[in-house]
Design a protein around this motif. Sequence first.
Motif, PDB file in Angstrom:
ATOM      1  N   ASN A 237       0.829  -1.195   0.000  1.00  0.00           N
ATOM      2  CA  ASN A 237       0.000   0.000   0.000  1.00  0.00           C
ATOM      3  C   ASN A 237       0.867   1.250   0.000  1.00  0.00           C
ATOM      4  O   ASN A 237       1.907   1.312   0.650  1.00  0.00           O
ATOM      5  CB  ASN A 237      -0.905   0.009   1.232  1.00  0.00           C
ATOM      6  CG  ASN A 237      -1.977  -1.059   1.143  1.00  0.00           C
ATOM      7  OD1 ASN A 237      -2.285  -1.550   0.061  1.00  0.00           O
ATOM      8  ND2 ASN A 237      -2.547  -1.415   2.284  1.00  0.00           N
TER       9      ASN A 237
ATOM     10  N   GLU B 182      -2.241   7.353   1.117  1.00  0.00           N
ATOM     11  CA  GLU B 182      -3.704   7.480   1.046  1.00  0.00           C
ATOM     12  C   GLU B 182      -4.067   8.935   0.829  1.00  0.00           C
ATOM     13  O   GLU B 182      -3.548   9.833   1.498  1.00  0.00           O
ATOM     14  CB  GLU B 182      -4.348   6.970   2.328  1.00  0.00           C
ATOM     15  CG  GLU B 182      -5.880   7.039   2.286  1.00  0.00           C
ATOM     16  CD  GLU B 182      -6.525   6.505   3.550  1.00  0.00           C
ATOM     17  OE1 GLU B 182      -6.713   5.276   3.629  1.00  0.00           O
ATOM     18  OE2 GLU B 182      -6.817   7.321   4.446  1.00  0.00           O
TER      19      GLU B 182
ATOM     20  N   VAL C 103      -6.330   4.638  -1.717  1.00  0.00           N
ATOM     21  CA  VAL C 103      -4.948   4.246  -1.506  1.00  0.00           C
ATOM     22  C   VAL C 103      -4.254   4.170  -2.857  1.00  0.00           C
ATOM     23  O   VAL C 103      -4.711   3.482  -3.772  1.00  0.00           O
ATOM     24  CB  VAL C 103      -4.862   2.893  -0.782  1.00  0.00           C
ATOM     25  CG1 VAL C 103      -3.392   2.453  -0.661  1.00  0.00           C
ATOM     26  CG2 VAL C 103      -5.505   2.980   0.591  1.00  0.00           C
ATOM     27  N   THR C 104      -3.160   4.902  -3.010  1.00  0.00           N
ATOM     28  CA  THR C 104      -2.412   4.929  -4.272  1.00  0.00           C
ATOM     29  C   THR C 104      -1.155   4.073  -4.136  1.00  0.00           C
ATOM     30  O   THR C 104      -0.833   3.572  -3.047  1.00  0.00           O
ATOM     31  CB  THR C 104      -2.032   6.368  -4.640  1.00  0.00           C
ATOM     32  OG1 THR C 104      -1.059   6.849  -3.711  1.00  0.00           O
ATOM     33  CG2 THR C 104      -3.252   7.286  -4.606  1.00  0.00           C
ATOM     34  N   ASP C 105      -0.438   3.928  -5.237  1.00  0.00           N
ATOM     35  CA  ASP C 105       0.774   3.100  -5.202  1.00  0.00           C
ATOM     36  C   ASP C 105       2.044   3.923  -5.019  1.00  0.00           C
ATOM     37  O   ASP C 105       3.148   3.378  -4.995  1.00  0.00           O
ATOM     38  CB  ASP C 105       0.872   2.243  -6.460  1.00  0.00           C
ATOM     39  CG  ASP C 105       0.973   3.073  -7.749  1.00  0.00           C
ATOM     40  OD1 ASP C 105       1.183   4.298  -7.668  1.00  0.00           O
ATOM     41  OD2 ASP C 105       0.824   2.482  -8.842  1.00  0.00           O
TER      42      ASP C 105
END
Length: 242
Positions: A2, A5, A30-32
């Motif tokens: 994760n 966010e 939630v982004t990478d």
Amino acid sequence: MNGPEIHVEFAPGLRLFVPHGRRAGATPVVTDGSSTLGHVVESLGVPLTEVGELVVDGGTVAVSHIPAAGESVEVRAVARPQQVPGAPLRFLLDVHLGTLARRLRLLGVDAAYESTDIGDPALATRSAAERRVLLSRDRGLLRRRELWAGAFVYSTRPEEQLRDVLGRFAPALKPWTRCTACNGPLRQASKEEVADRLEGGTSRSYDVFAQCVECGRAYWRGAHHEQLEVIVERAVAEFGPR
């Protein structure tokens, strides 16, 4: 793994594209940690053709912005009327929008149309080659990177589709100047010039004609002219020059 966010809020007009649980207010995403904000927005279901300003913590950013933890993102709808820089305003419609194409042509708007399904790559390539705004209800098509410009058609009803496009792009209206069959320009023609394209009753009943300079189709004020006149009058009254 994760990543950061962020909190994303979509303009009301864009919420139809996103899953139901993300439609109201700002929702956590939630982004990478490496994808651009444009990619994040598209991954949530919204084609970038429909996105106007991206506002992060009160400031406007580009689609190439990499989100950081805790950022609040406001995704605004494209401004109307929408400006399309760099080329005369012309359209390309996919196979499902034939009625809309004919009505745009009726109003003198340059609207190319594919009457057969040539596939998404070919449509996007034609949009780029001819610098045409692609109109479609296919979200996947509007996400293709080779696309020059595009717009989602929100309604399934032709009259609403026409109002949507005219209101969004404000094209110049020049009714009765384009062939509704092939999009070519019309010119005035004598009865003699189009005689081989007329049935006997038409030739006897009408004296004023136009002809497409590209496909040769003849036009006159026939039985359906009043219905077409209503479409033209309504469009010009609402979207014509002020």
